[in-house]
Design an enzyme around this catalytic site. Structure first.
Site, mmCIF file in Angstrom:
data_model
loop_
_atom_site.group_PDB
_atom_site.id
_atom_site.type_symbol
_atom_site.label_atom_id
_atom_site.label_comp_id
_atom_site.label_asym_id
_atom_site.label_seq_id
_atom_site.Cartn_x
_atom_site.Cartn_y
_atom_site.Cartn_z
ATOM 1 N N GLU A 90 0.825 -1.198 0.000
ATOM 2 C CA GLU A 90 0.000 0.000 0.000
ATOM 3 C C GLU A 90 0.862 1.251 0.000
ATOM 4 O OE1 GLU A 90 -3.951 -1.242 2.462
ATOM 5 O OE2 GLU A 90 -2.149 -1.020 3.610
ATOM 6 N N CYS A 103 3.042 8.115 2.152
ATOM 7 C CA CYS A 103 3.607 7.044 2.982
ATOM 8 C C CYS A 103 3.890 5.856 2.052
ATOM 9 C CB CYS A 103 2.595 6.676 4.057
ATOM 10 S SG CYS A 103 3.130 5.322 5.102
ATOM 11 N N CYS A 110 6.980 -8.418 6.050
ATOM 12 C CA CYS A 110 8.146 -8.008 6.844
ATOM 13 C C CYS A 110 8.566 -9.188 7.706
ATOM 14 C CB CYS A 110 7.803 -6.816 7.734
ATOM 15 S SG CYS A 110 9.223 -6.215 8.690
ATOM 16 N N CYS A 114 7.057 -7.709 14.547
ATOM 17 C CA CYS A 114 6.676 -6.960 15.745
ATOM 18 C C CYS A 114 5.275 -7.423 16.171
ATOM 19 C CB CYS A 114 6.699 -5.457 15.480
ATOM 20 S SG CYS A 114 8.352 -4.889 15.025
ATOM 21 N N CYS A 117 1.932 -5.644 14.809
ATOM 22 C CA CYS A 117 1.950 -5.145 13.432
ATOM 23 C C CYS A 117 1.347 -6.153 12.467
ATOM 24 C CB CYS A 117 3.388 -4.821 13.023
ATOM 25 S SG CYS A 117 3.521 -4.341 11.288
ATOM 26 N N CYS A 344 -1.309 6.312 8.024
ATOM 27 C CA CYS A 344 0.065 5.938 7.773
ATOM 28 C C CYS A 344 0.654 5.134 8.926
ATOM 29 C CB CYS A 344 0.860 7.210 7.570
ATOM 30 S SG CYS A 344 2.512 6.899 7.134
HETATM 31 N N1 SAH Z 1 9.266 -1.117 9.612
HETATM 32 C C1 SAH Z 1 9.359 0.248 9.930
HETATM 33 C C2 SAH Z 1 8.433 1.140 9.142
HETATM 34 C C3 SAH Z 1 7.043 0.657 8.888
HETATM 35 S S1 SAH Z 1 5.916 0.614 10.216
HETATM 36 C C4 SAH Z 1 9.167 0.469 11.406
HETATM 37 O O1 SAH Z 1 8.782 -0.476 12.092
HETATM 38 O O2 SAH Z 1 9.462 1.562 11.865
HETATM 39 C C5 SAH Z 1 5.564 2.337 10.537
HETATM 40 C C6 SAH Z 1 5.122 2.587 11.979
HETATM 41 O O3 SAH Z 1 3.808 2.034 12.248
HETATM 42 C C7 SAH Z 1 6.049 1.963 12.991
HETATM 43 O O4 SAH Z 1 6.304 2.841 14.056
HETATM 44 C C8 SAH Z 1 5.258 0.773 13.446
HETATM 45 O O5 SAH Z 1 5.715 0.322 14.671
HETATM 46 C C9 SAH Z 1 3.852 1.318 13.469
HETATM 47 N N2 SAH Z 1 2.793 0.312 13.512
HETATM 48 C C10 SAH Z 1 2.833 -0.957 13.039
HETATM 49 N N3 SAH Z 1 1.673 -1.593 13.276
HETATM 50 C C11 SAH Z 1 0.872 -0.721 13.919
HETATM 51 C C12 SAH Z 1 -0.458 -0.786 14.432
HETATM 52 N N4 SAH Z 1 -1.200 -1.883 14.312
HETATM 53 N N5 SAH Z 1 -0.960 0.311 15.025
HETATM 54 C C13 SAH Z 1 -0.212 1.437 15.116
HETATM 55 N N6 SAH Z 1 1.037 1.560 14.653
HETATM 56 C C14 SAH Z 1 1.590 0.495 14.062
HETATM 57 FE FE1 SF4 Z 2 8.150 -4.837 10.205
HETATM 58 FE FE2 SF4 Z 2 5.819 -4.042 11.171
HETATM 59 FE FE3 SF4 Z 2 7.901 -4.316 12.804
HETATM 60 FE FE4 SF4 Z 2 7.869 -2.283 11.030
HETATM 61 S S1 SF4 Z 2 6.454 -2.583 12.747
HETATM 62 S S2 SF4 Z 2 9.577 -3.708 11.479
HETATM 63 S S3 SF4 Z 2 6.788 -3.292 9.316
HETATM 64 S S4 SF4 Z 2 6.886 -5.976 11.668
#
Ligand code: SAH
Ligand code: SF4
Length: 369
Positions: A90, A103, A110, A114, A117, A344
């Site tokens: 996206e 964004c 990935c 995390c 996520c 975003c």
């Molecule tokens: N991988 C990178 C960039 C993509 S995620 C990173 O982790 O920084 C962009 C942001 O969205 C990150 O801060 C991530 O932790 C956050 N994010 C991921 N899943 C989310 C969710 N379900 N609700 C809110 N923020 C989220």
């Molecule tokens: Fe990957 Fe999601 Fe963690 Fe960013 S927040 S590093 S996209 S698993």
């Protein structure tokens, strides 16, 4: 066939040099592709006809395949782009009062997993190419221009996107070799000409690659912190087991002298009952004491099957106040594009999963025909 969007300015110069052409050909082609958003070599009218013909046999400008294009009531617009093999990524356009932010995604899926996520829950599919990464900016500018999108900051005929955040799907620093050429195209005056301050890369904390980015292409840095002690961060952001907080903070401090801004942005997703108490705020204050930074609190965006809930609004505001009282500049991220689940960094697992299933069904159907 080469996708011209795969080539950063230096590679494009080399491409023409290898074929005995002058370096200014690179400038001409960069302008056609990244400023005039040409979709094929035939449009490049200031290249001689023989050169155009030769180029057309070697190279093309691959447009992303749009699976879905949705605009929310607040103007946020999301493109779901086909990444092949049933995968999709996206990109999200977020119009604000004084800027248009895009964004961008860097990977399909990935690997870093995390806990909160939805991209991580999909697992890793593949790295996007440079052309696919910059192609999101190319596509957004091209489409918004073609649609005649207006906004206070859009000058007549100028590209509408003024800011880029690498906060979509994927970990950009895990796809370093394709991301950096895309960043170079964003920054180069012959292409998008964005200032380094207007390009932000968000990472979950790949320490060696933060150092590499500092050396090779320092743009504004955002770090996804989410916890201020190692045991909690080990659970929420598993890469912390490899690169613990002490190393991450040191990398941030090393980054700053090269950075276009004099602070690092720390992102902190607010998870109900997990990382949102006043004592967590105090830990965060202590952790960041020696790092010039701003804090961005992100209300958790729930998705089906996620084990977390969003912190109640009042708790987020108490957390913010505690940080502000300790002189930390702290904002709470506005939820944008709620009706299309497009804010975003909070990309919609549900939408993706549904699309993935549909794509998978389509592929299965096609292969059994
Ligand atoms: N991988 C990178 C960039 C993509 S995620 C990173 O982790 O920084 C962009 C942001 O969205 C990150 O801060 C991530 O932790 C956050 N994010 C991921 N899943 C989310 C969710 N379900 N609700 C809110 N923020 C989220
Ligand atoms: Fe990957 Fe999601 Fe963690 Fe960013 S927040 S590093 S996209 S698993």
């Amino acid at each position: 066939m080469i996708d011209l969007k795969d080539l950063d300015p230096a590679s494009l110069e080399a491409f023409f040099a290898e074929r005995g052409e002058k370096p200014f050909r690179a400038r001409q082609v960069l302008r056609w592709v990244h400023q005039r958003f040409a979709a094929n070599v035939g449009e490049m009218s200031d290249l001689s006809k023989p050169l155009r013909d030769t180029l057309a046999t070697l190279a093309e400008i691959k447009a992303p395949a749009v699976i879905r294009d949705t605009t929310a009531s607040d103007g946020t617009r999301k493109w779901l782009l086909d990444a092949g093999n049933g995968n999709a990524v996206e990109s999200v356009y977020i119009p604000e009062d004084d800027r248009g932010t895009l964004c961008i995604s860097s990977q399909a899926g990935c690997a870093l997993d995390c806990a909160f996520c939805s991209t991580g829950k999909q697992g890793f599919n593949r790295n996007l190419s440079t052309g696919e990464i910059i192609g999101q900016l190319w596509h957004a500018n091209r489409t918004l221009l073609a649609d005649g999108t207006t906004a206070p900051w859009i000058e007549q005929g100028r590209p509408p996107i003024t800011n880029v955040v690498m906060m979509g799907m994927g970990e950009p620093l895990a796809n370093f070799d394709n991301v950096v050429p895309a960043l170079r195209l964003m920054l180069d005056d012959r292409a998008y000409g964005l200032s380094r301050r207007r390009v932000t890369l968000s990472t979950s904390g790949l320490v060696p690659q933060i150092d590499r980015l500092r050396e090779e292409c320092p743009v504004a840095l955002a770090v996804s912190l989410h916890a201020a002690n190692d045991s909690l961060r080990d659970r929420l952001v598993p890469i912390n087991r490899k690169h613990p907080l002490k190393d991450l903070m040191a990398a941030c401090v090393r980054y700053l002298p090269a950075a276009p801004r004099d602070f690092v942005t720390f992102e902190y997703v607010m998870l109900d009952g997990v990382n949102d108490s006043i004592s967590h705020a105090d830990e965060l204050i202590a952790l960041t004491r020696n790092v010039p930074c701003k804090l961005n609190l992100i209300p958790f965006n729930p998705f089906p099957g996620s084990e977390f809930r969003t912190s109640p609004r009042g708790r987020i505001l108490d957390f913010q106040k505690r940080l502000q009282d300790a002189s930390l500049v702290t904002t709470v991220r506005k939820t944008r594009g709620e009706d299309i689940a497009a804010a975003c960094g909070q990309l919609a697992g549900q939408v993706k999963d549904r699309t993935k299933r549909r794509l998978a069904t389509r592929i299965v159907a096609a292969s059994t025909q």
